[in-house]
Design a protein around this motif. Structure first.
Motif: not given
Length: 92
Positions: A22-27, A48-56
């Motif tokens: 979906x997005x490969x732009x480095x934060x 939690x590694x599964x929490x996608x709100x914590x992903x970038x």
């Protein structure tokens, strides 16, 4: 809550691949080509590694094709995600 072993499960890898598609732009540097998921709050700190709100998205395994940095590696396991200097003056 998950642990580090959750980072290798098939379900995690599948969600990670979909996220990066979906997005490969480095934060961290703002350049395209991110190849890893950065956990904003590190898993080592109890996130939690599964929490996608914590992903970038971030550059990690492959260095940034634009600035050559390993953004996620340079960030390390800090709780803050600093924006890296993307200007060329850091070469000097």
């Amino acid at each position: 809550m998950g642990g580090r072993k959750d980072l290798t499960s098939y379900a995690y890898r599948k969600r990670r691949a979909a996220f990066l598609a979906e997005s490969d732009v480095c934060h961290l540097c703002g350049h395209p080509g991110a190849d890893v998921v950065d956990h904003i709050t590190p898993v080592a700190s109890g996130a939690d590694p599964r929490d996608t709100d914590n992903w970038a998205p971030a550059h990690g395994v492959k260095r940034c094709p634009t600035c050559g940095r390993n953004c996620n590696g340079e960030k390390g396991a800090t709780t803050a995600a600093p924006r890296l200097n993307t200007s060329r003056d850091w070469y000097a």
